[in-house]
Design an enzyme around this catalytic site. Structure first.
Site, PDB file in Angstrom:
ATOM      1  N   THR A  16      34.844  54.432  51.700  1.00 16.16           N
ATOM      2  CA  THR A  16      34.600  53.027  51.366  1.00 16.16           C
ATOM      3  C   THR A  16      34.917  52.111  52.539  1.00 16.16           C
ATOM      4  O   THR A  16      34.132  51.234  52.890  1.00 16.16           O
ATOM      5  CB  THR A  16      35.432  52.622  50.138  1.00 16.16           C
ATOM      6  OG1 THR A  16      35.240  53.583  49.095  1.00 16.16           O
ATOM      7  CG2 THR A  16      35.005  51.252  49.632  1.00 16.16           C
ATOM      8  N   ILE A  43      37.480  66.449  55.677  1.00 14.79           N
ATOM      9  CA  ILE A  43      38.552  65.528  55.293  1.00 14.79           C
ATOM     10  C   ILE A  43      38.047  64.672  54.147  1.00 14.79           C
ATOM     11  O   ILE A  43      37.166  63.835  54.311  1.00 14.79           O
ATOM     12  CB  ILE A  43      38.981  64.646  56.480  1.00 14.79           C
ATOM     13  CG1 ILE A  43      39.457  65.545  57.627  1.00 14.79           C
ATOM     14  CG2 ILE A  43      40.069  63.667  56.057  1.00 14.79           C
ATOM     15  CD1 ILE A  43      39.725  64.805  58.917  1.00 14.79           C
ATOM     16  N   ILE A  46      39.788  59.230  49.609  1.00 10.37           N
ATOM     17  CA  ILE A  46      40.603  58.986  48.420  1.00 10.37           C
ATOM     18  C   ILE A  46      39.697  58.715  47.217  1.00 10.37           C
ATOM     19  O   ILE A  46      39.792  59.350  46.183  1.00 10.37           O
ATOM     20  CB  ILE A  46      41.574  57.808  48.658  1.00 10.37           C
ATOM     21  CG1 ILE A  46      42.510  58.144  49.824  1.00 10.37           C
ATOM     22  CG2 ILE A  46      42.372  57.511  47.408  1.00 10.37           C
ATOM     23  CD1 ILE A  46      43.394  59.333  49.619  1.00 10.37           C
ATOM     24  N   VAL A  48      39.342  56.630  44.734  1.00 10.34           N
ATOM     25  CA  VAL A  48      39.716  56.273  43.370  1.00 10.34           C
ATOM     26  C   VAL A  48      39.669  54.766  43.144  1.00 10.34           C
ATOM     27  O   VAL A  48      39.879  54.298  42.033  1.00 10.34           O
ATOM     28  CB  VAL A  48      41.125  56.801  43.013  1.00 10.34           C
ATOM     29  CG1 VAL A  48      41.145  58.308  43.091  1.00 10.34           C
ATOM     30  CG2 VAL A  48      42.186  56.204  43.938  1.00 10.34           C
ATOM     31  N   LYS A  79      33.384  43.560  35.318  1.00 13.24           N
ATOM     32  CA  LYS A  79      34.825  43.468  35.116  1.00 13.24           C
ATOM     33  C   LYS A  79      35.244  42.007  34.987  1.00 13.24           C
ATOM     34  O   LYS A  79      35.098  41.229  35.927  1.00 13.24           O
ATOM     35  CB  LYS A  79      35.577  44.129  36.273  1.00 13.24           C
ATOM     36  CG  LYS A  79      37.088  44.018  36.141  1.00 13.24           C
ATOM     37  CD  LYS A  79      37.799  44.636  37.325  1.00 13.24           C
ATOM     38  CE  LYS A  79      39.296  44.374  37.244  1.00 13.24           C
ATOM     39  NZ  LYS A  79      40.032  44.901  38.399  1.00 13.24           N
TER      40      LYS A  79
END
Length: 500
Positions: A16, A43, A46, A48, A79
């Protein structure tokens, strides 16, 4: 005379952060500056950070992204804020909505009038009834706010909940279509100028050497350039934010499709729930000093409302930030720059801030130190203001059922936050130290949601007749409820896949 322009930018790391950095740089510089992003499939990212703040909309708009296409390609939902459960005390529930509590009256913020009414009338409805975002979220409704005719019922904004991996891929395609290059490989060493210490190149495991002028470190927690090569140093905030571990797992989507993120406090941390179109993202942020990994895993799995789609992934972290994110010719963006736990979905927002500030302070090959100083001033201030806002969530707990919450209630906090809490508790006023960060309604939502009821309100709130004031607020509440009732269900709105 033409300035000594940057000729080549090397972005170390994808995910990201890497592609959110590459996209706007390619948009502005892709035809006259070489932009190379180096990432290794060995690699993992993350991945999340699936919930965002409303600021993501400005980032997308600057890139000119098609809204309907973005929503479809990233499996995004809308959201309206965050629901907090069992924070403050077990059984507590409140909402941090993206919007205000109605317009000011005579220049006075509405929560002061609500405080006056609550002291006069029994059974005063919760202040969330005057938050359009909160009422919509409670009823799982969604519609776009009007930009042409601002009304009380449009006094909300929204972010997104999306698949971070899909978003990175979406921006990768955008950046590469505008001239950015992607090189696959694992970096094994970093070359530096023997006199200045500036990074001159990175070397890959297959022997390739990639030179550049400006290097952007998006290598995640490894911080390959900013820490590995330049030894910048790290401000450790563990004393304020003791959580140091997380487990993440997706589960099957269940109905209804809620237009908000949920945070549920547990014995040694908290659970997140983020609904996407195709699945639900879940995780458990916790301190392994107060619970075991096995117990944290069980708490996470017990909290799922759909079938788990994978095994939980383990993450470790230390909350804090680099002492400076821009050193010499290296700028750290994303997790390489710092990490404040994802309680208020600030990770992607910090990437936006860093990228935007880099563009504003963009250097030439002289790398005037004044640019780095200004960049670091802005980023350090943003990290610290977010830190304080997150610490507030823990410090104001009334829970004493576990050692973790007893620690949080009694821990030392930054003086800046202590002053904000004391001011609100005594006078109902909120001081905002970072005007581009969380605003007054956010602080009011959290402070009152966590049980801080001010001893006083603004004296000017007494100038309005109490019966007129009560009627005014009742009318606003009814107007908001009626507007929400007419809106489509969140899932139905998504099916329309509207443009915005």
């Amino acid at each position: 005379m033409q300035q000594n322009a940057i000729r080549k930018i090397v972005i170390v790391g994808g995910g990201t952060a890497g592609w959110m950095t590459a996209a706007p740089l390619a948009q502005r510089l892709g035809r006259r500056c070489e932009i190379v992003l180096v990432e290794s499939p060995e690699i993992g990212t993350i991945g999340v950070g699936e919930a965002t703040l409303p600021t993501i909309r400005f980032y997308n708009n600057v890139l000119g992204l098609d809204h309907a296409d973005f929503v479809k390609k990233t499996q995004a939902t809308f959201k309206l804020g965050i629901e907090f459960k069992d924070w403050g005390h077990v059984g507590n529930r409140f909402f941090h909505g993206f919007g205000d509590f109605g317009p000011p009256l005579n220049g006075i913020q509405p929560h002061h009038y609500w405080l006056r009414l609550a002291r006069t009338f029994d059974q005063m409805p919760a202040m969330e009834n005057w938050s359009m975002a909160s009422v919509m979220a409670r009823t799982n409704k969604f519609a776009m706010p009007s930009d042409t005719q601002p009304r009380v019922t449009d006094a909300f904004t929204f972010g997104y909940q999306f698949d971070a991996g899909l978003y990175a891929a979406y921006l990768r395609d955008y950046a590469m279509a505008r001239g950015a290059q992607r090189i696959e490989g694992k970096i094994t060493s970093v070359d530096q100028h023997p006199e200045t210490g500036f990074v001159t190149a990175v070397r890959l495991d297959d022997g390739r050497m990639i030179e550049g002028d400006l290097f952007i470190d998006c290598s995640g927690f490894r911080a390959l350039l900013i820490e590995g090569a330049l030894k910048t140093g790290y401000d450790d905030w563990s004393e304020y934010l003791p959580c140091n571990s997380a487990l993440a797992v997706p589960c099957a989507r269940v109905a209804p499709l809620t237009p908000y993120t949920r945070s549920t406090a547990k014995g040694a941390g908290w659970l997140w729930r983020i609904p996407l179109q195709h699945r639900t993202g879940n995780g458990h942020v916790y301190s392994n000093a107060f619970t075991t990994d096995d117990q944290a895993r069980q708490d996470l799995l017990d909290g799922l409302d759909g079938a788990a789609l994978d095994e939980p992934r383990q993450l470790r972290f230390v909350t804090g930030k680099r002492k400076n994110s821009w050193v010499k010719n290296v700028v750290a963006i994303g997790l390489s720059a710092g990490f404040v736990e994802p309680l208020e979905s600030t990770s992607i927002s910090l990437i936006e801030t860093a990228v935007g500030t880099l563009i504003e302070q963009f250097p030439d090959r002289e790398f005037r130190p004044e640019l780095a100083t200004e960049f670091n001033r802005i980023l350090n201030g943003r990290y610290e203001s977010i830190r304080d806002f997150i610490v507030l969530h823990y410090k104001l707990t009334q829970r004493d059922d576990t050692a973790f919450w007893r620690y949080c209630a009694n821990m030392k906090i930054p003086d800046t936050l202590a002053e904000q809490i004391d001011l609100f508790r005594e006078t109902g006023r909120v001081t905002i130290r970072d005007r581009d960060g969380f605003g007054l309604p956010s602080f009011v939502s959290m402070l009152m949601g966590l049980g801080v009821e001010p001893k006083r309100y603004d004296p000017f709130a007494d100038e309005v007749d109490i019966r007129q004031l009560h009627g005014h607020f009742a009318g606003l509440r009814d107007l908001i409820a009626q507007a929400a009732a007419k809106m489509p269900d969140h899932a139905a709105f998504l099916d329309m896949n509207p443009k915005a």
